[in-house]
Write a protein that holds these residues in place. Structure first.
Motif, PDB file in Angstrom:
ATOM      1  N   MET A  99      21.324 -25.506  33.569  1.00  0.00           N
ATOM      2  CA  MET A  99      21.109 -24.896  32.249  1.00  0.00           C
ATOM      3  C   MET A  99      21.725 -25.701  31.099  1.00  0.00           C
ATOM      4  O   MET A  99      21.037 -25.950  30.092  1.00  0.00           O
ATOM      5  CB  MET A  99      21.618 -23.455  32.234  1.00  0.00           C
ATOM      6  CG  MET A  99      21.257 -22.706  30.976  1.00  0.00           C
ATOM      7  SD  MET A  99      19.486 -22.570  30.677  1.00  0.00           S
ATOM      8  CE  MET A  99      19.031 -21.360  31.891  1.00  0.00           C
ATOM      9  N   SER A 115      22.247 -22.456  37.171  1.00  0.00           N
ATOM     10  CA  SER A 115      23.464 -22.449  36.345  1.00  0.00           C
ATOM     11  C   SER A 115      23.956 -23.865  36.075  1.00  0.00           C
ATOM     12  O   SER A 115      24.403 -24.169  34.962  1.00  0.00           O
ATOM     13  CB  SER A 115      24.580 -21.653  37.033  1.00  0.00           C
ATOM     14  OG  SER A 115      24.245 -20.299  37.086  1.00  0.00           O
ATOM     15  N   ARG A 146      13.766 -20.379  37.251  1.00  0.00           N
ATOM     16  CA  ARG A 146      14.034 -19.465  36.126  1.00  0.00           C
ATOM     17  C   ARG A 146      13.062 -18.294  36.132  1.00  0.00           C
ATOM     18  O   ARG A 146      13.455 -17.150  35.878  1.00  0.00           O
ATOM     19  CB  ARG A 146      13.958 -20.210  34.798  1.00  0.00           C
ATOM     20  CG  ARG A 146      15.165 -21.125  34.618  1.00  0.00           C
ATOM     21  CD  ARG A 146      15.354 -21.602  33.232  1.00  0.00           C
ATOM     22  NE  ARG A 146      15.578 -20.494  32.299  1.00  0.00           N
ATOM     23  CZ  ARG A 146      15.357 -20.577  31.000  1.00  0.00           C
ATOM     24  NH1 ARG A 146      14.919 -21.699  30.469  1.00  0.00           N
ATOM     25  NH2 ARG A 146      15.581 -19.563  30.214  1.00  0.00           N
ATOM     26  N   LYS A 201      19.563 -27.306  28.066  1.00  0.00           N
ATOM     27  CA  LYS A 201      19.817 -26.995  26.655  1.00  0.00           C
ATOM     28  C   LYS A 201      20.008 -28.273  25.840  1.00  0.00           C
ATOM     29  O   LYS A 201      19.520 -28.373  24.708  1.00  0.00           O
ATOM     30  CB  LYS A 201      21.038 -26.083  26.520  1.00  0.00           C
ATOM     31  CG  LYS A 201      20.755 -24.657  26.928  1.00  0.00           C
ATOM     32  CD  LYS A 201      21.973 -23.776  26.761  1.00  0.00           C
ATOM     33  CE  LYS A 201      21.644 -22.338  27.160  1.00  0.00           C
ATOM     34  NZ  LYS A 201      22.813 -21.459  27.044  1.00  0.00           N
TER      35      LYS A 201
END
Length: 121
Positions: A87, A84, A23, A91
């Motif tokens: 993620m 991707s 990231r 979260k």
């Protein structure tokens, strides 16, 4: 806490430290190892080992810096794809952590950890 995040990210094939590096490089391409170590508050030896693992996986690549010893790191398209995939997992575990820590003053904890990192550096 690392185990919680590592377990959550397991389906993506990433550990939380690898996810953080990817990231960071996605946001700030071309960082040197030293700059990354400083930004991540990581020991450079530990960071170098982790960079080798994710480089060998094809998720980042190094280019020569201003002198022979310096490397500048960038995330590859494979690394971006890995982020991707990870993620949504990240979260979800962030929400889980927030629920678990609902009675903890996270701002104070963050300030305290930041102060300790500065003192250790």
């Amino acid at each position: 806490m690392t185990q919680l995040y590592d377990q959550a990210l397991k389906p993506s094939g990433l550990k939380i430290t690898q996810f953080g590096i990817l990231r960071l490089l996605g946001a700030c391409p071309g960082l040197t190892t030293g700059a990354m170590a400083e930004l991540l508050a990581m020991d450079s030896t530990t960071l170098t080992r982790t960079l080798k693992i994710i480089s060998d996986s094809g998720w980042i690549k190094a280019t020569p810096g201003e002198d022979r010893r310096e490397r500048r790191w960038t995330i590859t398209s494979e690394g971006e794809e890995r982020v991707s995939q990870a993620m949504p997992l990240w979260k979800n575990v962030q929400k889980e952590f927030a629920e678990m820590a609902s009675d903890v003053d996270l701002e104070a904890l963050t300030r305290t950890v930041h102060q300790l990192v500065l003192k250790a550096a």
